[in-house]
Scaffold this motif. Structure first.
Motif, PDB file in Angstrom:
ATOM      1  N   THR A  98       0.729  -1.211  -0.081  1.00 32.92           N
ATOM      2  CA  THR A  98       0.023  -0.009  -0.003  1.00 32.92           C
ATOM      3  C   THR A  98       0.717   1.284   0.170  1.00 32.92           C
ATOM      4  N   GLU A  99       2.082   1.262   1.038  1.00 31.76           N
ATOM      5  CA  GLU A  99       2.780   2.492   0.966  1.00 31.76           C
ATOM      6  C   GLU A  99       3.577   2.837  -0.377  1.00 31.76           C
ATOM      7  N   LYS A 100       3.799   1.549  -1.230  1.00 28.58           N
ATOM      8  CA  LYS A 100       4.748   1.959  -2.379  1.00 28.58           C
ATOM      9  C   LYS A 100       3.615   2.486  -3.459  1.00 28.58           C
ATOM     10  N   ILE A 101       2.290   1.952  -3.343  1.00 25.72           N
ATOM     11  CA  ILE A 101       1.302   2.119  -4.433  1.00 25.72           C
ATOM     12  C   ILE A 101       1.297   3.507  -4.221  1.00 25.72           C
ATOM     13  N   LEU A 102       1.069   4.219  -2.940  1.00 23.64           N
ATOM     14  CA  LEU A 102       0.860   5.711  -2.686  1.00 23.64           C
ATOM     15  C   LEU A 102       1.896   6.381  -3.118  1.00 23.64           C
ATOM     16  N   ASP A 103       3.074   5.992  -3.320  1.00 25.96           N
ATOM     17  CA  ASP A 103       4.337   6.757  -3.483  1.00 25.96           C
ATOM     18  C   ASP A 103       4.469   6.715  -5.027  1.00 25.96           C
ATOM     19  N   LEU A 104       3.909   5.784  -5.726  1.00 25.90           N
ATOM     20  CA  LEU A 104       3.824   5.812  -7.309  1.00 25.90           C
ATOM     21  C   LEU A 104       2.787   6.461  -7.754  1.00 25.90           C
ATOM     22  N   GLY A 105       1.793   7.017  -6.853  1.00 28.34           N
ATOM     23  CA  GLY A 105       0.742   7.947  -7.516  1.00 28.34           C
ATOM     24  C   GLY A 105      -0.719   6.993  -7.665  1.00 28.34           C
ATOM     25  N   GLY A 106      -0.766   5.720  -7.016  1.00 23.57           N
ATOM     26  CA  GLY A 106      -1.775   4.718  -7.085  1.00 23.57           C
ATOM     27  C   GLY A 106      -2.891   4.953  -5.858  1.00 23.57           C
TER      28      GLY A 106
END
Ligand code: NDP
Length: 453
Positions: free
Chosen positions: A246-254
């Motif tokens: 979840t954290e990385k998806i947020l970082d990449l704009g998802g």
């Protein structure tokens, strides 16, 4: 299915009855590898596949322990030392009531190929216990971990077998396990990975599996000149892998709209933003609560109970672009896969191990969606474990940026290997074949080099 695979599977089923998950994992690999064996008769005559499916060693032991009330409990402990052709056995420990020999053998078998794909020198292993940590006090967890390690310590070591975490085994458990190992052996070594930062852990290790699964999805999307920006994502689980996915998806704009545990899932149409994710991390990692409590705090979200015996899992039946199964094996069946496709999902990156059933995989492959199987997509965790071992050997910690850069490069290379191998063996775009063949070749060649041992 070829006659060779049919007869191999008949033998596996007869010899290892009542291990359905192990049969499932072996059959998938055997089907991918069949064409490699046709082109390389030397692997067939050396019986490489037949040898790879037998663990080099299986350790099963009694774990007696006493709880806070003085009551005696007995669990079963396991360590599967599957293959050491390319390095010391490496793979996690799972503490969950469903743990049995067949499940751990499937996980250890998958681990062999996954570890090979990382290009780091790690063999494959897996272990754990049918102990259920859910709802237990820290004291009970410590007592159990110490009881478990009081036998396991004889069989592991930094150059022999290096366990890590998995379901039910996080930083707290690794700490207790390491503490007793150190005392019994009277040495401070990199015998476990996922350690705390103050005592030999690597930055980015807790994040690595989730981050890696998202990097893998980004690589798959890159083949279509797309990114994760603006994509709606379904994530299952709410443990280590789900949180950092979840954290990385947020970082990449998802945008992530679901999380779950074994009782149910939450759907938050507005998206789980950083503040909500911090709440989930505190809820799961500190208070060790249930995901249902999310809806007490965020009233717009909807909680739905999951019935494990139902025809389909409603979590996979929402409009989205990408799915990141991050809970457990066989959590997406054929009906779930149909629902995913029907709802617009065209990227599946598996954070969990073997989360899709074989008929589910068939649906995803038939629809030609971007499907990244666990042994490739979730290899980031063990890759950073490998980097933790390197740092421990050097006694030098690397920076967060350094580890993350290496993780990204490893995931890019794994993706590249999958694409190249799928092309070379005539199934372009088939990441399952690409991962199985890419993982197999290095181990097979090493086994040939080392003779029949
Ligand atoms: P955690 O224990 O941190 O979290 C597991 C999550 O999955 C929890 O939300 C748990 O819910 C849920 N879950 C577990 N079993 C079931 C089940 N039978 N049905 C439904 N939900 C379930 O584990 P991880 O996040 O570490 O592991 C998740 C998956 O990722 C596993 O398949 C693991 O093998 C795989 N994996 C993990 C790696 C790692 O580095 N940790 C590396 C590579 C793969 P509940 O709290 O109710 O049990």
């Amino acid at each position: 299915m070829s006659e060779y695979v049919k007869s191999l599977m008949a033998e596996v089923r007869a010899k290892h009855a009542a291990q359905p998950e192990f049969h499932q994992a072996v059959e998938e690999v055997a089907e991918s590898i069949d064409i490699v064996l046709d082109r390389h008769p030397e692997y067939r005559s050396a019986k490489i596949l037949e040898r790879i499916i037998e663990p080099e060693r299986v350790i099963i032991f009694r774990v007696p322990w006493i709880d806070d009330q003085g009551e005696v409990h007995i669990n079963i402990g396991y360590r599967i030392e599957m293959n050491s052709a390319i390095g010391p056995y490496k793979g996690g420990l799972r503490f969950h009531p469903s743990v049995n020999l067949g499940i751990l053998k499937f996980l250890a078998f998958e681990q062999v190929f996954k570890n090979s794909l990382t290009s780091l020198p790690m063999g494959g292993g897996k272990g754990g216990s049918d102990f259920d940590p859910k709802g237990k006090s820290d004291l009970k967890i410590m007592r159990f971990c110490h009881a478990f390690m009081s036998e396991l310590f004889r069989h592991i070591g930094p150059n022999t077998d290096v366990p890590a975490g998995d379901i039910g085994v996080g930083g707290r458990e690794i700490g207790y396990l390491f503490g007793l190992y150190k005392k019994l052996r009277n040495e401070f070594t990199g015998v476990l990975t996922g350690k705390g930062l103050n005592w030999g852990g690597s930055l980015i290790r807790p994040e690595a599996t989730g981050y890696g699964a998202v990097y893998f999805a980004a690589e798959m999307l890159g083949t279509k000149n797309e990114t994760l920006e603006g994509k709606t994502c379904l994530v299952s689980g709410s443990g280590n892998v789900a949180q950092y996915t979840t954290e990385k998806i947020l970082d990449l704009g998802g945008k992530v709209v679901t999380l779950s545990d074994s009782n149910g899932y939450i759907h938050d149409e507005e998206g789980i933003d950083r503040e909500k994710l911090a709440y989930v991390m505190e809820l799961k990692n500190v208070r060790r609560g249930r995901i249902k409590e999310y809806t007490d705090k965020y009233k717009n979200a909807v909680y739905t109970a999951i019935d494990a015996n139902a025809e389909f899992n409603p979590l996979w039946n929402h409009k989205a672009d990408c799915a990141f199964p991050s809970a457990t094996q066989n959590e997406i069946n054929a009906k779930d896969a149909q629902n995913l496709v029907k709802n617009g999902v065209y990227v599946v990156s598996e954070g969990a191990n073997m989360p899709t059933t074989p008929d589910g995989v068939e649906v995803l492959m038939d629809k030609k969606i971007l499907y990244g199987p666990g042994k490739a997509a979730n290899a980031g965790g063990v890759a950073v474990s490998g980097l933790e071992m390197s740092q421990n050997s050097q006694r030098l910690p690397w920076t967060r940026e350094e580890v993350d850069k290496r993780l990204q490069l490893i995931m890019k290379n794994i993706h590249g290997t999958c694409v190249e191998m799928a092309d070379r063996f005539g199934t372009p775009g088939n990441y399952v074949n690409g991962a199985n063949i890419g993982g197999f070749l290095k181990v097979a060649d090493s086994m040939i080099d080392q003779g029949v041992v």
